[in-house]
Design a protein around this motif. Structure first.
Motif, PDB file in Angstrom:
ATOM      1  N   UNK D   7       0.827  -1.209   0.000  1.00 51.56           N
ATOM      2  CA  UNK D   7       0.000   0.000   0.000  1.00 51.56           C
ATOM      3  C   UNK D   7       0.857   1.252   0.000  1.00 51.56           C
ATOM      4  N   UNK D   8       2.046   1.165   0.538  1.00 54.14           N
ATOM      5  CA  UNK D   8       2.867   2.362   0.621  1.00 54.14           C
ATOM      6  C   UNK D   8       3.914   2.459  -0.474  1.00 54.14           C
ATOM      7  N   UNK D   9       3.797   1.629  -1.493  1.00 53.75           N
ATOM      8  CA  UNK D   9       4.805   1.639  -2.559  1.00 53.75           C
ATOM      9  C   UNK D   9       5.086   3.031  -3.110  1.00 53.75           C
ATOM     10  N   UNK D  50       7.272  -2.576  -9.971  1.00 55.49           N
ATOM     11  CA  UNK D  50       5.963  -3.052  -9.494  1.00 55.49           C
ATOM     12  C   UNK D  50       4.913  -1.955  -9.639  1.00 55.49           C
ATOM     13  N   UNK D  51       5.332  -0.695  -9.479  1.00 54.67           N
ATOM     14  CA  UNK D  51       4.375   0.387  -9.704  1.00 54.67           C
ATOM     15  C   UNK D  51       3.926   0.415 -11.158  1.00 54.67           C
ATOM     16  N   UNK D  78       0.027   8.186  -9.744  1.00 56.71           N
ATOM     17  CA  UNK D  78       0.809   7.420 -10.713  1.00 56.71           C
ATOM     18  C   UNK D  78      -0.093   6.872 -11.798  1.00 56.71           C
ATOM     19  N   UNK D  79       0.141   7.331 -13.028  1.00 55.43           N
ATOM     20  CA  UNK D  79      -0.537   6.709 -14.160  1.00 55.43           C
ATOM     21  C   UNK D  79       0.528   6.097 -15.072  1.00 55.43           C
ATOM     22  N   UNK D  87      10.218   4.202 -14.134  1.00 53.79           N
ATOM     23  CA  UNK D  87      10.970   2.995 -14.433  1.00 53.79           C
ATOM     24  C   UNK D  87      12.250   3.344 -15.188  1.00 53.79           C
ATOM     25  N   UNK D  88      12.156   4.294 -16.098  1.00 54.25           N
ATOM     26  CA  UNK D  88      13.364   4.706 -16.820  1.00 54.25           C
ATOM     27  C   UNK D  88      14.393   5.240 -15.834  1.00 54.25           C
TER      28      UNK D  88
END
Lengths: 119, 564, 145, 502
Positions: D7-9, D50-51, D78-79, D87-88
């Motif tokens: 939940x806190x990612x 993972x996000x 986050x979209x 990620x990049x």
């Protein structure tokens, strides 16, 4: 096979020794007549079986043989004629043409030719 | 073997590893293992398309395995193995890597399910193979290689243009049967034609093959042109134009081969002539004809490789491949002689040799479909084949007048490679069902009928008789060191000459114009340098002030825009 | 500076009130004006004043740069650690509600702890900057330019 | 426990490197801090992957800082777009860290390395924070965190070349100007709307309608970010910063910092200012388009004449940013896809190339092209990596560069702007020239005598080759990148109203 006869057979591989009489003029003539005989026999063989051809012209006896003979001669004579037109000295495309270069560069065995070591 | 998409990958990976493998023997063994591994990747695989993915919305398939590609994949792997075995003595890693890449690209192209993959490997064969020519490392070979590369890459470029047009027309890049009806397919056809050495596009072949290294020529003879035949068989079966192109191809090289002195060039002409048979088969396009094409390509790769190997072995030992310098070698290299004769009899289509069982398919197909004159041309061409490959090659090399070479028999690995190839030639001739069983269409054909055997023997032996007669009467053209003109004269002599003529005329104007243009160009470059060079205003970075000025300018501009 | 007795006496007198004031600002930051940033600066000022009068070396005896660097890090860790603790207790990052039985108390506790972290970091960074400027021991010596 | 982490990612994405930074400083010795920072960068990458997976398919993820609901509290949102950018950034960081050990060891004294890695982690924190946050002011804060630490990182090149200090100082001045413009813009937005949350801003701006203050705000933000992303005439900080910074830093910031700025521009253009199509379009067409095209040519030409490899690559970066802005200036779906794909592709390619430049610096002691003569024989793997990266820079098929150019050309053709398409191809030719200069020096010229250059260590080669491999992999199979970019473009367009009027 008209060339300087070489009777010496020593130093030749056994298989070559077996064949060594090949270029004696007498044997060459024998060979020629043998070939002639086989050809005549083949021509005559056309009368002995029923031919299955695609075209009518094939039915003619020994037509393939005659055709082969004529076509071969024609090819040779036409080629001789062609040569008159297209023949040029070997250095025609100089410089940078392989025709006059040392062919051993293509990777010959340096020992056997006694030549310089190449690539 | 795991599925890896395309056997080409095996070759590519091996090509990466090979240069670093020591000692040399291990490297040779690795090299020989590559075709075997490559074969294993598709040997038992069920038919289908593998290695598919999406490249920018285009469906790409690296490996399409079906009856047609399977046969070609098989023979290409076999040829690669034999060529590498023949080249066991070569220590030149350039050649080894080039051979691997070339064979790999050839296999990749044969298995390509789409035109893009085909193009990539198509160019791959061009680029990899030229190193087999350059490996001779002479200036002549370099120039020849360049000409070869221009033609081959040109073929690739035309192919690419065709593919792009084709994609725009149809929205598909699948490689399947096409019709000659649009610029796209014509371009693709032309690209195939260049690689297949169509008449007037053929000279790269006779030009390049004698220029490659001994082992390189053996490799070259197997892939490029047969790949083109495959591509034609896949893309244009039944295109009538091909029948006439093919018939021409079978005929004209015969005459050139008869007067050519360089035996490897003779074989190159002969290769061209054999391709003609295959092209005719593609053009006829019936199952029988296509079977014939595939079978002929299969047998042809073997016996042509065998002939190139035997001439190569002679060249390896004596240092020359010119008929005028050779003769009487059967005394020194009897085994090579026997293998050469096997190759010669195979290519001349003697019964019990492989040419007999494959060429007859094409001849029968042409007769079946009633193309009398084509059939006739093929028969004449068959006599021609006997002339230059069946008789001329072995006769002038091993018999004729003794040129006095007393050399050792060919090295063992060459003999082994030739022996295997010769055995295959005879094996296929004796047991035709081995080959017929893997052809793309069901075969209902018996090559060994009395009529066929007798007529074929008549044809060949009477022609042989003619040869004997001509030799005995001295009418047979002697072998002379010479260069014979062919169509390449147009671009090797006419074009340069014409260009220099034109250049002479234009020179005056040109000098005048160029002085002005060059002046302009020079000042342009100088201007660019003034602006962009290390000291130019555009490359200055230290002053913070100018940056702030720019910010102001840009802000002002944008604000003005915002308020308009 | 030895002969500037007035400065020395006055500064000795001033330093304790400055520190006291800094602490006041620090601890009242949760509901009054103030907080870690201001308190940290004021706190640092006390030591900087000391250094100005008695010399940087004297100050560095009490607070060596190594310790200051560590303190700067510890301050950040206290701040971020609070966030992590709230996370572990099941709230979002920096969700103070869970720090005490009553959300209001939780908020108060949270702010105080976080401000403490901020204060430590700010004070030690201020002093580090002062030392960096005041010490003639830059990583690159003048001659090397 | 796992539940808490999941939940806190979004918070962890930023908090992990943030907490790690001071710890790293306290670890002291170079090796220890390096190992720790590397571990953290891997962890960060894992989090962002993972996000990305979570955001790829569905709704945007929203995270409330401190439990305060969005318009008041800070929201992380986050979209697909920013998950992709996250990620990049973290991916490049995770590759640069293993690379950094040898490179940093040779460029920075051991006792300072801990601080170097601290600054590196802070920079990473800043970049990730900019990307992840949904709060306009928070963007500024994180932008400053990343910028300040970047100044420090650039300055740490001073042990190799003293001019790094001046470069860092210049960068500081210019960067601060940019940041100030940005914060002025945000101030104006706040003045009008009274909110700082991006989503809320968008709604309130739409309610408020057009006004001069709003336009001022837009222009200031545009210019401010333009400076951060090195939009052409505002690029002057970049060549010096890139060429004097330590190699590891250059490959990290070249691959990430400007990309993140491009992301911010995209975000503000589309998500926040979704209000006035005509005005924005005219700004884009009349300012951004010419600026982008001039960048493509002017910067490439300057690159051609540079002698220093890193500097040449820096100018090439400016030209490549021109491509990204060009895609944006088209203001179409395909154009956006081109921008976003190029964002990724260029990060991969330029990261690899700067890593290679770092290898040269390590082995040859210099990155000047004239001293790299004959290096192809001494350092075959490094040079080969450069060639592969260079091909991608040129945009040859089977490399990622081709994919970007393909989409750009397609976007320009869709609009019927074929001269622009021709210009794109023309500027690729310039890339051929400057890449060729290096290849020529490396392979065709004889090595200077008495120079010993050893192949770069594996720890540097492997990351460089991974990036090269990626640039080829995604050049062959671009489905992942293009789909992600296409979805990101969809989100952007979906979140704004400007394209609806088309």
């Amino acid at each position: 096979m008209t060339n300087h006869p070489n009777g010496k057979t020593e130093g030749m591989p056994p298989l070559a020794r077996l064949l060594s009489g090949f270029d004696k003029p007498r044997n060459v003539t024998r060979l020629f007549y043998l070939l002639l005989a086989v050809c005549i026999a083949l021509g005559l063989a056309d009368f002995l079986y029923h031919k299955h051809g695609y075209f009518a012209v094939e039915e003619f006896p020994a037509i393939y043989g005659l055709f082969g003979f004529v076509a071969y001669a024609a090819v040779i004579f036409l080629a001789k004629g062609l040569r008159l037109i297209i023949r040029r000295p070997e250095d025609y495309y100089e410089p940078f043409a392989i025709d006059t270069e040392d062919e051993r560069a293509a990777g010959s065995d340096p020992e056997a030719t006694g030549g310089k070591p190449h690539a | 073997m795991p599925e890896i998409g395309t056997p080409a990958l095996v070759y590519m990976v091996a090509a990466l590893i090979v240069p670093f493998v020591r000692p040399a023997t291990l490297r040779q063994i690795l090299l020989l293992a590559v075709p075997v591994l490559g074969l294993l990747t598709f040997w038992q695989l069920p038919y289908g398309t593998y290695g598919t993915f999406n490249l920018m919305n285009m469906h790409v398939g690296l490996m399409r395995l079906d009856a047609l590609s399977y046969v070609f994949g098989l023979i290409f792997s076999l040829a690669a193995f034999l060529a590498l075995l023949y080249a066991w003595h070569v220590r030149d890693t350039v050649q080894q890597v080039a051979t691997l890449l070339y064979a790999g690209a050839g296999l990749g192209a044969v298995f390509a399910a789409d035109l893009v993959t085909l193009f990539v490997f198509w160019e791959g064969t061009a680029i990899a193979s030229v190193f087999l020519i350059w490996a001779r490392r002479t200036e002549g070979a370099y120039a020849t290689g360049m000409r070869y590369l221009i033609m081959q890459v040109g073929s690739g470029v035309i192919l690419l243009a065709g593919i792009v047009l084709f994609y725009r027309e149809t929205g598909s890049i699948a490689f399947s049967r096409m019709d000659l009806e649009s610029p796209a397919t014509w371009a693709i056809f032309l690209a195939f034609g260049i690689k297949c050495a169509f008449p007037l596009l053929h000279n790269w072949l006779q030009d390049a093959y004698p220029a490659a290294t001994i082992t390189g020529t053996v490799t070259l003879s197997a892939f490029t042109t047969k790949l083109a035949v495959y591509a034609l068989a896949r893309g244009f079966p039944g295109t009538e134009l091909l029948i006439y192109i093919g018939a021409t191809m079978t005929l004209f090289p015969v005459f050139f081969a008869a007067v050519e002195n360089n035996l490897r060039r003779v074989l190159a002409y002969s290769l061209n002539n054999q391709l003609g048979f295959m092209v005719v088969g593609v053009g006829i396009g019936t199952p029988l004809a296509l079977n014939g094409t595939v079978a002929h390509a299969f047998c042809h790769i073997l016996y042509k490789a065998l002939l190139f190997m035997s001439v190569g072995a002679v060249m390896y030992r004596t240092g020359t491949s010119k008929a005028s310098e050779l003769g009487g070698l059967y005394k020194s290299m009897p085994l090579t002689m026997i293998f050469c004769v096997v190759g010669a009899m195979s290519i001349s289509a003697f019964p019990l040799f492989s040419g007999f069982i494959s060429k007859s398919l094409i001849l029968s197909a042409s007769a079946d479909t009633g193309h009398f004159f084509v059939w006739l041309a093929l028969v004449v061409a068959s006599v021609g084949v006997l002339e230059h490959s069946g008789i001329k090659i072995p006769y002038f090399t091993f018999f004729a007048h003794d040129a006095g070479h007393r050399v050792k028999e060919a090295p063992f690995h060459m003999l082994l490679a030739m022996g295997i190839t010769a055995a295959l030639c005879i094996g296929l001739g004796v047991f035709p069902s081995l080959l017929y069983g893997i052809l793309p269409y069901a075969v209902d054909y018996t090559p060994y009928t009395v009529t066929h055997v007798v007529t074929q023997l008549q044809l060949l032996l009477f022609a042989g008789l003619a040869f004997a007669v001509l030799i005995r009467t001295g009418l047979y053209p002697a072998e002379i060191r010479s260069v014979n003109l062919d169509f390449d004269w147009t671009y090797r002599r006419l074009l340069p000459a014409a260009l220099s003529g034109v250049a002479y005329l234009v020179q005056g104007t040109w000098r005048f114009a160029s002085r002005i243009v060059m002046g302009r160009v020079d000042s342009l470059i100088a201007g660019v340098y003034r602006a962009h060079g290390p000291q130019g205003p555009l490359a200055r970075t230290w002053p913070t002030g100018s940056m702030v000025l720019w910010i102001a300018v840009l802000l002002g501009m944008t604000l003005v825009l915002a308020y308009i | 500076m030895k002969h500037h007795s007035i400065l020395r006496v006055v500064s000795k007198l001033l330093i304790p009130p400055i520190i006291l004031y800094a602490l006041y600002v620090q601890w009242h930051g949760d509901y009054g004006p103030g907080g870690g940033f201001q308190a940290g600066v004021v706190f640092a000022v006390a030591f900087i004043l000391y250094a100005l009068v008695y010399g940087v070396d004297e100050m560095m005896r009490i607070l060596p740069p190594r310790l200051l660097h560590a303190l700067a890090g510890i301050g950040v860790l206290i701040y971020a650690g609070t966030g992590v603790v709230t996370m572990l207790l099941g709230e979002n990052f920096l969700g103070y509600n869970v720090l005490a039985h009553d959300p209001k108390h939780g908020q108060e506790w949270g702010i105080i702890v976080v401000e403490l972290g901020v204060g430590i970091t700010v004070a030690s960074v201020m002093m580090s900057i002062f030392i960096a400027f005041a010490c003639h021991n830059p990583p690159i010596k003048d001659e090397e330019w | 426990m796992l539940d808490i982490i999941v939940t806190n990612l979004p918070a962890l994405q930023v908090v992990v490197p943030l907490v790690a930074a001071p710890v790293c400083a306290m670890l002291g010795r170079g090796d220890r801090s390096w190992a720790f920072a590397t571990l953290v960068s891997f962890l960060t990458f894992a989090i962002s992957v993972s996000l990305f997976v979570a955001a790829y398919g569905g709704e945007p993820i929203s995270y409330e800082m401190g439990g305060w609901a969005p318009p008041i509290g800070i929201e992380y949102r986050i979209d697909v777009l920013n998950a992709f950018v996250l990620m990049i950034v973290s991916g490049i960081a995770a590759l640069v860290m293993p690379y950094a050990r040898r490179s940093v060891a040779s460029e920075i004294p051991a006792e300072r390395q801990a601080f170097f890695y601290t600054a590196f982690l802070l920079c990473l924190t800043g970049l990730l924070g900019v990307t992840i946050t949904g709060d306009a002011f928070n963007v500024f804060v994180f932008l400053e965190i990343s910028s300040l630490s970047t100044y420090a990182l650039v300055a740490s090149g001073a042990w190799r070349n003293k001019r790094a200090l001046t470069a860092a100082y210049n960068y500081l001045i210019m960067g601060t100007v940019g940041a100030t413009f940005f914060v002025i813009g945000i101030g104006m937005l706040y003045m009008i709307t009274g909110t700082l949350n991006m989503a809320d801003l968008a709604v309130r701006i739409a309610e408020h309608g057009d006004s001069r203050t709003l336009r001022m705000g837009f222009v200031f933000i545009f210019i401010g970010i333009g400076l951060k992303l090195a939009m052409f005439p505002l690029h002057l900080w970049l060549p010096n910063a890139y060429s004097f910074a330590p190699s590891a830093v250059t490959s990290f910031i070249a691959a990430t910092a400007t990309k993140v700025a491009v992301y911010v521009l995209l975000r503000f253009m589309f998500t926040v200012f979704g209000f006035d199509y005509a005005f924005q379009a005219s700004t884009l067409e009349n300012v951004l388009l010419p600026v982008a095209i001039v960048a493509m040519f002017a910067a490439s030409l300057v690159a051609i004449f540079q002698d220093d490899l890193k500097r040449m690559l820096a100018y090439s970066s400016i030209a490549q940013i021109g491509y990204m802005l060009l895609g944006l200036a088209f203001l179409t779906h395909t154009g956006l896809v081109a921008t976003i794909v190029h964002l990724f592709n260029h990060a991969v390619t330029k990261g690899a190339l700067f890593m290679v430049a770092g290898c040269f610096v390590l082995s040859a002691g210099t990155s000047s092209i004239s001293s790299l003569r004959g290096v192809g024989r001494d350092m075959p793997w490094t040079t080969a990596a450069f060639v592969a990266g260079g091909l991608s820079l040129i945009g040859l098929p089977l490399t990622v560069g081709f994919i970007s150019k393909w989409y750009l050309v397609q976007a320009s053709l869709e609009l019927g702007w074929w001269p622009v398409a021709l210009l794109i191809m023309g500027s690729s030719l310039l890339a051929v020239i400057y890449v060729w200069r290096v290849v020529e020096a490396a392979y065709l010229q004889p090595a200077p005598e008495g120079v010993i250059r050893r192949e770069a260590p594996l720890s540097m080669l492997v990351p460089a080759w991974i990036l090269v491999g990626l640039s080829i992999w995604f050049g062959i199979d671009a489905s992942l990148t293009t789909t992600a970019a296409s979805r990101a473009a969809d989100t952007l367009i979906g979140s704004s109203q400007i394209l609806w009027q088309e």
